[in-house]
Scaffold this active site. Sequence first.
Site, PDB file in Angstrom:
ATOM      1  NE  ARG A  74      -4.259   0.079   1.708  1.00 38.37           N
ATOM      2  CZ  ARG A  74      -5.371   0.476   1.051  1.00 38.37           C
ATOM      3  NH1 ARG A  74      -5.543   1.738   0.717  1.00 38.37           N
ATOM      4  NH2 ARG A  74      -6.302  -0.390   0.742  1.00 38.37           N
ATOM      5  CD  GLU A 132      -7.209   2.861   6.529  1.00 39.46           C
ATOM      6  OE1 GLU A 132      -7.996   2.440   5.662  1.00 39.46           O
ATOM      7  OE2 GLU A 132      -6.131   2.341   6.801  1.00 39.46           O
TER       8      GLU A 132
HETATM    9  N1  MTE Z   1     -12.007   6.084  14.582  1.00 41.49           N
HETATM   10  C1  MTE Z   1     -12.040   5.833  15.901  1.00 41.49           C
HETATM   11  N2  MTE Z   1     -12.762   6.638  16.703  1.00 41.49           N
HETATM   12  N3  MTE Z   1     -11.341   4.786  16.441  1.00 41.49           N
HETATM   13  C2  MTE Z   1     -10.580   3.949  15.660  1.00 41.49           C
HETATM   14  O1  MTE Z   1      -9.968   3.003  16.167  1.00 41.49           O
HETATM   15  N4  MTE Z   1      -9.779   3.415  13.382  1.00 41.49           N
HETATM   16  C3  MTE Z   1      -9.511   3.941  12.044  1.00 41.49           C
HETATM   17  C4  MTE Z   1     -10.749   4.623  11.468  1.00 41.49           C
HETATM   18  N5  MTE Z   1     -11.301   5.548  12.426  1.00 41.49           N
HETATM   19  C5  MTE Z   1     -10.526   4.203  14.253  1.00 41.49           C
HETATM   20  C6  MTE Z   1     -11.290   5.287  13.750  1.00 41.49           C
HETATM   21  C7  MTE Z   1      -9.074   2.919  11.085  1.00 41.49           C
HETATM   22  S1  MTE Z   1      -7.452   2.465  11.069  1.00 41.49           S
HETATM   23  C8  MTE Z   1      -9.934   2.359  10.174  1.00 41.49           C
HETATM   24  S2  MTE Z   1      -9.399   1.259   9.016  1.00 41.49           S
HETATM   25  C9  MTE Z   1     -11.368   2.680  10.177  1.00 41.49           C
HETATM   26  O2  MTE Z   1     -11.711   3.620  11.196  1.00 41.49           O
HETATM   27  C10 MTE Z   1     -12.151   1.397  10.383  1.00 41.49           C
HETATM   28  O3  MTE Z   1     -13.516   1.618  10.468  1.00 41.49           O
HETATM   29  P1  MTE Z   1     -14.454   1.823   9.192  1.00 41.49           P
HETATM   30  O4  MTE Z   1     -13.966   0.922   8.116  1.00 41.49           O
HETATM   31  O5  MTE Z   1     -15.801   1.465   9.688  1.00 41.49           O
HETATM   32  O6  MTE Z   1     -14.319   3.278   8.822  1.00 41.49           O
HETATM   33  N1  HPA Z   2      -5.919  -2.352   4.568  1.00 43.22           N
HETATM   34  C1  HPA Z   2      -6.104  -2.582   5.878  1.00 43.22           C
HETATM   35  N2  HPA Z   2      -5.985  -3.765   6.415  1.00 43.22           N
HETATM   36  C2  HPA Z   2      -5.674  -4.795   5.623  1.00 43.22           C
HETATM   37  C3  HPA Z   2      -5.466  -4.618   4.261  1.00 43.22           C
HETATM   38  C4  HPA Z   2      -5.595  -3.332   3.698  1.00 43.22           C
HETATM   39  O1  HPA Z   2      -5.420  -3.098   2.484  1.00 43.22           O
HETATM   40  N3  HPA Z   2      -5.161  -5.832   3.743  1.00 43.22           N
HETATM   41  C5  HPA Z   2      -5.181  -6.682   4.782  1.00 43.22           C
HETATM   42  N4  HPA Z   2      -5.493  -6.073   5.915  1.00 43.22           N
HETATM   43 MO1  MOS Z   3      -7.225   0.413   9.629  1.00 44.75          MO
HETATM   44  S1  MOS Z   3      -5.172   0.492   9.608  1.00 44.75           S
HETATM   45  O1  MOS Z   3      -7.192  -0.450   8.060  1.00 44.75           O
HETATM   46  O2  MOS Z   3      -7.432  -0.815  10.789  1.00 44.75           O
END
Ligand code: MTE
Ligand code: HPA
Ligand code: MOS
Length: 770
Positions: free
Chosen positions: A322, A723
């Site tokens: 990534r 993210e």
């Molecule tokens: N927001 C909060 N409050 N707490 C979290 O741990 N994790 C982040 C983001 N926002 C996180 C957060 C990460 S790394 C990801 S991948 C996404 O939330 C995962 O949730 P979603 O796919 O439902 O957005």
């Molecule tokens: N993003 C986050 N988590 C993951 C991924 C990715 O692309 N692939 C495997 N775990």
């Molecule tokens: Mo988020 S780093 O894909 O949990």
Amino acid sequence: MKDRSDLNAAAGFAHQSVKHESAHLHVTGRADYTDDLPEPAGTLHAALGLSKIAHGRITTLDLDPVRAAPGVIAVLTADDVPGSNDISPAGHGDAPIFAGPEVMFWGQPLFAVVAETRDLARRAAALARVEYEALPHFLDPIAARDGGMDYVTAPLTLKRGDVRAGMAASPLRLEGRLNVGGQDHFYLEGQIALAVPDAEGMTVFVSTQHPSEVQHMVAHALDVPANQVVVNVRRMGGGFGGKETQMNLFACVAAIAARQLERPVKLRPDRDEDMSATGKRHDFVIDYRAGYDKHGKILAVEGDFHARCGFSADLSGPVTDRALFHADNAYYYPDVELRSHPQRTNTVSNTAFRGFGGPQGVIAAERIIEDIAYALHLDPLEVRKRNLYQNGQLTPYHQTIEDQILPRIFAELEASADYAARRQAVLDFNAKGGVIRRGIAMVPVKFGISFTATFFNQAGALVHLYTDGSIMVNHGGTEMGQGLHTKIAQIVAEAFQIDLSRIRVTRTTTEKVPNTSATAASSGTDLNGMAVLDACDQIKARLLAHFATAKGIAPDQVQFTPGHLRVGDEEIPFADAIRAAYMARVQLWSDGFYATPKIHWDRATGQGRPFYYFAYGAACAEVSVDTLTGEYVIERADVLHDVGRSLNPAIDIGQVEGAFVQGTGWLTSEELWWDAKGQLRTHAPSTYKIPLASDRPKIFNVALADWSVNAERSIKRSKAVGEPPFMLGISVWEAIGHAVASVANYRIAPRLDAPATPERVLMAVERLRS
Ligand code: MTE
Ligand code: HPA
Ligand code: MOS
């Protein structure tokens, strides 16, 4: 934020700013986290014994003093694992639960002690007598490469065109090295697992983003089929990627102990152990070369991305992939070659962290832009605009850009942030030559949405309609504060046209929806929202068919209206209609499923369409820097971010704000520091500095691009938000660089490494002055 729903605003449908489903529980302290669950009678507590060498062979492991300590019930080592002593997520076989005889990093778990209380377990663990024969260790990726350490997983190359020819034909060239630090997740709720055994299996309550993986890891460790393990998670106090794989250790240790002793066992490391024993964001050393012309147009880019992966593969393959996928950020590179170097090191195995390698790629692109701008005495924003992708151009992985909206985002943000006038004011202020210098920068982000491993892009759901008209929803995603369950409930409310208060999203459990993917890659709502909608649509279709047949009317004469079902001319209150359908023996529940269309990716050729779509955004940050101390303040930040048609603007703005601040923490105050022996010395809040409330931008204007609509058929045309805005923190890092560069009249690129701690800023000021 204006409410774009044309539906009954009181109902809490999609696109409305309803509050987080647990907000009232969070603020009153009543939200249950794993540690708050009532402990079953007889619960024991485990603690881990960690290694105290970066690389070595255990010559003595004397655990008798541990066993003899007060309150100790058992001590476990690798010999006590009934099944597989391996928790590597992709089956690499390189991540033992308990290490030995070889120890691969300082802080690696060697044994666990189980005692009557957590305090007794921790005191006992400290009594172990361990001796080692030291072996050579490598802590950083360049030392590891030069020392002949192997890769933890196969590297990747992305290329398009002919980079040698492109570089040779470029009128101007530059090259450099960028060091980018890692980051600890610092979730407020640490790692924790409670394993409860019974005669038929094992139930685990654990703070995890990936219940299905915990289920499989525990099953392998216990040597039982997956159907004997149930994993539950109501919510996490933050995960940020740190609970995508890292909780496997804690869940397995608790479960192994629980099985051996036939008593419930809880394992909750304290913060220092958590920070020492769990993986973090990968640090990178990036060597880059770029060819460009006198207008600042990029012609060729070559990059080597060396990552500190730690002792095992964990997720380092997809993370370093990534990084390459985002090494273009938002810019077209005519000829390009990017190579990953997933280096094995004698440090804790690094893992997922918000952005998942993407930020480390994006920052390289922004460094190249910055270097070009300083070399040509141009405003970096001008160089950015000249290199933005145009629709139809190919990325280094040969995906065609089709949804570019950054020109509009830039134009709107430049106007709302008053960029041109403020940049001039910054230049004028610095021209006075004072101790305090100012800096300003505007930086875009383009982030690819989908798991790059295509098969992860699937989700399941289970929706139950009860005869009183209330609905219980279950899906494969986990709630970590990001608002997933709230958005899911809104989707269901809209589907049935009923009030949000009638819908309950319950804890995630492997009993209800199997074979789930991690809640990660920002795709929790995209995937699970679609699966839930599929379940709702099936139930709705049955209801429509039933009432149409019963009344002898066409199916389109039956409609869901707010709080009601309209059957011909009759408006039946929702609950009455459901009750009637039940009496007529209509199935009132359904599963649902979704698999993202269009995506494919061939790692061997480095070509495909790994991402369903891109999320975009931009930020403008202004800082002031004290050139005598290196300290700085974020004076103002303006963000304009794209979430397509927002499912919940209030929650999305919260995600953008949180991600921005977490991104600035990564690049400013959060520094991981290992001593020469390989011990992480920044393993507590006393030495590891996440941003405080007082570190946030003094003026912080965050807006969503409310005109944006996902060009793909995503859930309600929204876009993932978790993210992408993390990378907007790069604007602060570059603004600091701008202020620093002023001491040499902007003639030299500041080339700050990350994190730009006050010490680094001061050193950069001294370097530019001399
Ligand atoms: N927001 C909060 N409050 N707490 C979290 O741990 N994790 C982040 C983001 N926002 C996180 C957060 C990460 S790394 C990801 S991948 C996404 O939330 C995962 O949730 P979603 O796919 O439902 O957005
Ligand atoms: N993003 C986050 N988590 C993951 C991924 C990715 O692309 N692939 C495997 N775990
Ligand atoms: Mo988020 S780093 O894909 O949990």
